[in-house]
Design a protein around this motif. Structure first.
Motif, PDB file in Angstrom:
ATOM      1  N   VAL A  25      34.270  -6.493  27.688  1.00 13.23           N
ATOM      2  CA  VAL A  25      35.253  -5.516  27.511  1.00 13.23           C
ATOM      3  C   VAL A  25      36.628  -6.569  29.093  1.00 13.23           C
ATOM      4  O   VAL A  25      37.772  -5.632  28.783  1.00 13.23           O
ATOM      5  N   ARG A  26      36.274  -7.276  29.155  1.00  7.76           N
ATOM      6  CA  ARG A  26      37.610  -8.394  30.086  1.00  7.76           C
ATOM      7  C   ARG A  26      37.667  -9.066  28.920  1.00  7.76           C
ATOM      8  O   ARG A  26      38.679 -10.054  29.308  1.00  7.76           O
ATOM      9  N   ARG A  27      37.224  -9.283  27.807  1.00  4.61           N
ATOM     10  CA  ARG A  27      38.547 -10.550  27.025  1.00  4.61           C
ATOM     11  C   ARG A  27      37.941 -12.346  27.537  1.00  4.61           C
ATOM     12  O   ARG A  27      38.998 -12.940  27.921  1.00  4.61           O
ATOM     13  N   ASP A  28      36.567 -12.244  28.460  1.00  2.42           N
ATOM     14  CA  ASP A  28      36.990 -13.046  28.907  1.00  2.42           C
ATOM     15  C   ASP A  28      35.266 -14.466  28.384  1.00  2.42           C
ATOM     16  O   ASP A  28      34.763 -14.414  28.253  1.00  2.42           O
ATOM     17  N   VAL A  29      36.700 -15.372  27.339  1.00  6.58           N
ATOM     18  CA  VAL A  29      36.180 -16.968  27.168  1.00  6.58           C
ATOM     19  C   VAL A  29      34.794 -17.318  28.108  1.00  6.58           C
ATOM     20  O   VAL A  29      33.525 -17.768  27.142  1.00  6.58           O
ATOM     21  N   LEU A  31      32.207 -16.073  30.623  1.00  9.45           N
ATOM     22  CA  LEU A  31      31.562 -15.079  30.254  1.00  9.45           C
ATOM     23  C   LEU A  31      31.197 -15.438  28.347  1.00  9.45           C
ATOM     24  O   LEU A  31      29.440 -15.965  28.958  1.00  9.45           O
ATOM     25  N   ALA A  32      31.399 -15.267  27.573  1.00  9.56           N
ATOM     26  CA  ALA A  32      31.018 -15.509  26.565  1.00  9.56           C
ATOM     27  C   ALA A  32      30.702 -16.501  26.215  1.00  9.56           C
ATOM     28  O   ALA A  32      29.661 -17.397  25.971  1.00  9.56           O
ATOM     29  N   GLN A  33      31.367 -17.826  26.859  1.00  9.70           N
ATOM     30  CA  GLN A  33      30.193 -19.422  26.585  1.00  9.70           C
ATOM     31  C   GLN A  33      29.416 -19.881  27.128  1.00  9.70           C
ATOM     32  O   GLN A  33      28.300 -20.209  26.790  1.00  9.70           O
ATOM     33  N   LYS A  34      29.441 -18.686  28.291  1.00  9.94           N
ATOM     34  CA  LYS A  34      27.962 -18.566  29.249  1.00  9.94           C
ATOM     35  C   LYS A  34      27.151 -18.448  28.508  1.00  9.94           C
ATOM     36  O   LYS A  34      25.480 -18.577  28.184  1.00  9.94           O
ATOM     37  N   ILE A  92      35.109 -14.613  21.392  1.00 14.87           N
ATOM     38  CA  ILE A  92      35.436 -16.445  21.154  1.00 14.87           C
ATOM     39  C   ILE A  92      37.308 -16.400  20.056  1.00 14.87           C
ATOM     40  O   ILE A  92      38.022 -16.771  20.205  1.00 14.87           O
ATOM     41  N   TYR A  93      36.373 -15.924  19.284  1.00 18.76           N
ATOM     42  CA  TYR A  93      36.771 -15.791  17.959  1.00 18.76           C
ATOM     43  C   TYR A  93      38.435 -14.891  18.027  1.00 18.76           C
ATOM     44  O   TYR A  93      39.372 -15.242  18.345  1.00 18.76           O
ATOM     45  N   ILE A  94      38.108 -13.793  18.593  1.00 16.02           N
ATOM     46  CA  ILE A  94      39.140 -12.683  19.259  1.00 16.02           C
ATOM     47  C   ILE A  94      40.283 -13.237  19.917  1.00 16.02           C
ATOM     48  O   ILE A  94      41.513 -12.521  19.692  1.00 16.02           O
TER      49      ILE A  94
END
Length: 108
Positions: A25-29, A31-34, A92-94
């Motif tokens: 939702v946030r496009r938050d890399v 947070l994705a890495q977490k 991360i890819y997007i």
């Protein structure tokens, strides 16, 4: 014996799913890495639960069926964590155009 590892694993997986969806939702890399970093902890819990329950099963055949059910629950929680990881990798890819699914292997 009180069983604490499965609830801890469940809490981690729930956090992974929540963070993966929030990362989308946030496009938050970050947070994705977490989410990606947490996957190893979930895998460790799965392995630990399996080893402990297998030991109980070998020692007392009357616990085989309930122990097997707990092993299957741990396996399924781990798969949910893997799905959350896949979502995080897609974020991360997007956002960055970086494929983090398969780290580069040094082929020297």
């Amino acid at each position: 014996k009180p069983y604490v590892d499965l609830p801890r694993m469940s809490d981690l997986v729930e956090e992974m799913v929540r963070n993966a969806l929030n990362a989308v939702v946030r496009r938050d890399v970050e947070l994705a890495q977490k989410v990606l970093a947490t996957d190893d902890q979930v895998d460790h819990y799965r392995d630990q639960i399996f080893r402990e329950l297998l030991t109980y099963m070998m020692g007392d055949s009357s616990v085989v069926f309930p122990a097997f059910e707990l092993i299957m629950a741990a396996k399924n929680l781990e798969r949910i964590g893997d799905h959350a990881t896949n979502i995080a990798e897609d974020v991360i890819y997007i956002v960055q155009g970086q494929d983090v699914r398969h780290p580069t292997v040094d082929r020297r």
